[in-house]
Design a protein around this motif. Sequence first.
Motif, PDB file in Angstrom:
ATOM      1  N   THR A   1       0.670  -1.548   0.392  1.00  0.00           N
ATOM      2  CA  THR A   1       0.015   0.164  -0.039  1.00  0.00           C
ATOM      3  C   THR A   1       1.320   1.735  -0.132  1.00  0.00           C
ATOM      4  N   LEU A   2      -0.043   2.269  -1.257  1.00  0.00           N
ATOM      5  CA  LEU A   2       0.683   3.488  -0.626  1.00  0.00           C
ATOM      6  C   LEU A   2       0.988   4.255   1.346  1.00  0.00           C
ATOM      7  N   GLU A   3       2.150   5.229   0.865  1.00  0.00           N
ATOM      8  CA  GLU A   3       3.074   5.667   2.372  1.00  0.00           C
ATOM      9  C   GLU A   3       1.236   6.691   3.000  1.00  0.00           C
ATOM     10  N   SER A   4       1.353   7.297   3.735  1.00  0.00           N
ATOM     11  CA  SER A   4       0.347   8.322   4.290  1.00  0.00           C
ATOM     12  C   SER A   4       1.640   9.561   2.990  1.00  0.00           C
ATOM     13  N   PRO A   5       0.577  10.973   3.145  1.00  0.00           N
ATOM     14  CA  PRO A   5       0.050  12.041   2.714  1.00  0.00           C
ATOM     15  C   PRO A   5       1.544  11.952   3.492  1.00  0.00           C
ATOM     16  N   GLU A   6       1.437  12.765   4.642  1.00  0.00           N
ATOM     17  CA  GLU A   6       2.978  13.583   5.602  1.00  0.00           C
ATOM     18  C   GLU A   6       3.929  12.347   5.498  1.00  0.00           C
ATOM     19  N   VAL A   7       4.102  11.304   5.385  1.00  0.00           N
ATOM     20  CA  VAL A   7       5.625  10.440   5.522  1.00  0.00           C
ATOM     21  C   VAL A   7       6.045  10.507   3.546  1.00  0.00           C
ATOM     22  N   ILE A   8       4.994  10.698   2.351  1.00  0.00           N
ATOM     23  CA  ILE A   8       5.197  11.392   1.336  1.00  0.00           C
ATOM     24  C   ILE A   8       6.120  12.695   1.054  1.00  0.00           C
ATOM     25  N   ARG A   9       5.437  13.460   1.723  1.00  0.00           N
ATOM     26  CA  ARG A   9       6.647  14.666   1.466  1.00  0.00           C
ATOM     27  C   ARG A   9       7.563  14.467   2.939  1.00  0.00           C
ATOM     28  N   GLU A  10       8.091  13.740   4.122  1.00  0.00           N
ATOM     29  CA  GLU A  10       9.042  13.707   4.657  1.00  0.00           C
ATOM     30  C   GLU A  10       9.845  13.463   3.207  1.00  0.00           C
ATOM     31  N   VAL A  11       9.612  11.964   3.292  1.00  0.00           N
ATOM     32  CA  VAL A  11      10.901  11.664   1.848  1.00  0.00           C
ATOM     33  C   VAL A  11      11.469  12.751   1.275  1.00  0.00           C
ATOM     34  N   LEU A  12      10.453  13.920   0.457  1.00  0.00           N
ATOM     35  CA  LEU A  12      10.675  14.771  -0.465  1.00  0.00           C
ATOM     36  C   LEU A  12      11.393  15.483   0.374  1.00  0.00           C
ATOM     37  N   ARG A  13      11.308  16.018   1.029  1.00  0.00           N
ATOM     38  CA  ARG A  13      11.820  16.985   2.156  1.00  0.00           C
ATOM     39  C   ARG A  13      13.376  16.701   2.297  1.00  0.00           C
ATOM     40  N   SER A  14      12.884  15.179   3.079  1.00  0.00           N
ATOM     41  CA  SER A  14      14.495  14.985   2.909  1.00  0.00           C
ATOM     42  C   SER A  14      15.710  14.775   1.531  1.00  0.00           C
ATOM     43  N   ALA A  15      15.226  14.617   0.705  1.00  0.00           N
ATOM     44  CA  ALA A  15      15.502  14.330  -0.645  1.00  0.00           C
ATOM     45  C   ALA A  15      16.386  15.704  -1.078  1.00  0.00           C
ATOM     46  N   GLY A  16      15.733  17.292  -0.758  1.00  0.00           N
ATOM     47  CA  GLY A  16      15.803  18.011  -1.159  1.00  0.00           C
ATOM     48  C   GLY A  16      15.150  18.931  -1.894  1.00  0.00           C
ATOM     49  N   VAL A  17      14.024  17.986  -2.109  1.00  0.00           N
ATOM     50  CA  VAL A  17      13.018  18.574  -3.196  1.00  0.00           C
ATOM     51  C   VAL A  17      12.048  19.810  -2.596  1.00  0.00           C
ATOM     52  N   ASP A  18      12.288  20.813  -3.483  1.00  0.00           N
ATOM     53  CA  ASP A  18      11.407  22.344  -3.372  1.00  0.00           C
ATOM     54  C   ASP A  18       9.842  21.726  -3.825  1.00  0.00           C
ATOM     55  N   VAL A  19       9.068  21.086  -2.850  1.00  0.00           N
ATOM     56  CA  VAL A  19       7.253  20.360  -3.396  1.00  0.00           C
ATOM     57  C   VAL A  19       6.587  21.766  -3.964  1.00  0.00           C
ATOM     58  N   ARG A  20       7.166  23.038  -3.812  1.00  0.00           N
ATOM     59  CA  ARG A  20       6.406  24.457  -4.569  1.00  0.00           C
ATOM     60  C   ARG A  20       6.823  24.678  -5.610  1.00  0.00           C
ATOM     61  N   ALA A  21       8.529  24.130  -5.997  1.00  0.00           N
ATOM     62  CA  ALA A  21       8.670  24.747  -7.162  1.00  0.00           C
ATOM     63  C   ALA A  21       7.675  22.712  -8.509  1.00  0.00           C
ATOM     64  N   PRO A  22       8.316  23.564  -9.769  1.00  0.00           N
ATOM     65  CA  PRO A  22       7.892  22.730 -10.759  1.00  0.00           C
ATOM     66  C   PRO A  22       8.680  21.526 -11.338  1.00  0.00           C
ATOM     67  N   ILE A  23       8.305  20.051 -10.746  1.00  0.00           N
ATOM     68  CA  ILE A  23       8.136  18.968 -10.622  1.00  0.00           C
ATOM     69  C   ILE A  23       8.390  18.630 -11.926  1.00  0.00           C
ATOM     70  N   VAL A  24       9.416  17.476 -12.238  1.00  0.00           N
ATOM     71  CA  VAL A  24       9.237  16.476 -13.256  1.00  0.00           C
ATOM     72  C   VAL A  24      10.037  15.771 -12.846  1.00  0.00           C
ATOM     73  N   LEU A  25       9.095  14.284 -13.323  1.00  0.00           N
ATOM     74  CA  LEU A  25       9.665  12.210 -12.732  1.00  0.00           C
ATOM     75  C   LEU A  25      10.169  11.738 -14.487  1.00  0.00           C
ATOM     76  N   TYR A  26      10.981  11.112 -13.740  1.00  0.00           N
ATOM     77  CA  TYR A  26      10.898   9.812 -14.941  1.00  0.00           C
ATOM     78  C   TYR A  26      11.459   8.799 -14.248  1.00  0.00           C
ATOM     79  N   CYS A  27      11.064   7.989 -14.836  1.00  0.00           N
ATOM     80  CA  CYS A  27      11.906   6.394 -14.685  1.00  0.00           C
ATOM     81  C   CYS A  27      12.489   5.899 -16.067  1.00  0.00           C
TER      82      CYS A  27
END
Length: 284
Positions: free
Chosen positions: A207-233
């Motif tokens: 199952t997917l993590e909670s919104p709080e955990v997802i935001r913390e994962v991004l914050r810990s990686a140095g992601v500014d969630v207010r900026a435009p985000i591009v994802l690739y794989c």
Amino acid sequence: MPHLIDATAVSAAIAASASVRLLDVRWRLDVPEGRPSYLAAHLPGAVYVDLERELARPGHPEEGRLPPPSREELERSARRWGVNEGDLVIAYDDNDSVAAARAWWLLSARGVNVGVLDGGLRAWVAQGYPIEAGDVQPHPGDIVLGDSEPLAVDIDETARAHLDGVVIDVRSAAHYRGHATGADPASGHIPGALNVPTSAYIRGDGTLESPEVIREVLRSAGVDVRAPIVLYCGTGVASAHSALALATAGITASVYAGSWSQWARDRRRPVAVGPTPAGAYQGW
């Protein structure tokens, strides 16, 4: 409707209405043909969706391995699945919702009321809900897809995206660093990209993590969630899962659909290796 629906809510929706269409999107890189598993066991009434033929289109190698289908192609497929106007569509798979998220990403942009079964087939079975075997061939649906495109960027936009936003490589650290080889002619990552594997958003039960955990994962990686985000794989599938995860946390992100399978085939594009966004240049 929410982007994610748990097994209890899915069961209740099926019991309450005949206007629910279940899509079995069984696919993974090591087992791309999911039909045999679908035929052996699937949710009652679920229709098999061929990711490589219905959630992608045949393309030239320079477009990447799984370019998205056109609106017309996707509409024909959705009608084959029996989707009608006003239906609730629920996609699932047996691989932590990674493939099902591709269906969500494409259909939600076109105005379809679609969600993903959180935890997929595993969660459904764990709750003791019934499964069935065999093929389901529904009556053709009448859905008309909207003209809006999924949030996507092309290769040139991706190359510039880190200048005023964030580019996130959602593959494993080994692929990001250039330590893992695959079907593509080069290994490494797009210069400027951060590495936040989509697996970071998935619990042990799929199952997917909670919104709080997802935001913390991004914050810990140095992601500014207010900026435009591009994802690739690698092929534009796992990045759709990361887009789903971010959406559940209220964060909008675009997907570079060509992903590494396109970038690595363009000899004009630089390739970085190592653990940092800039990395070290790797020549051809």
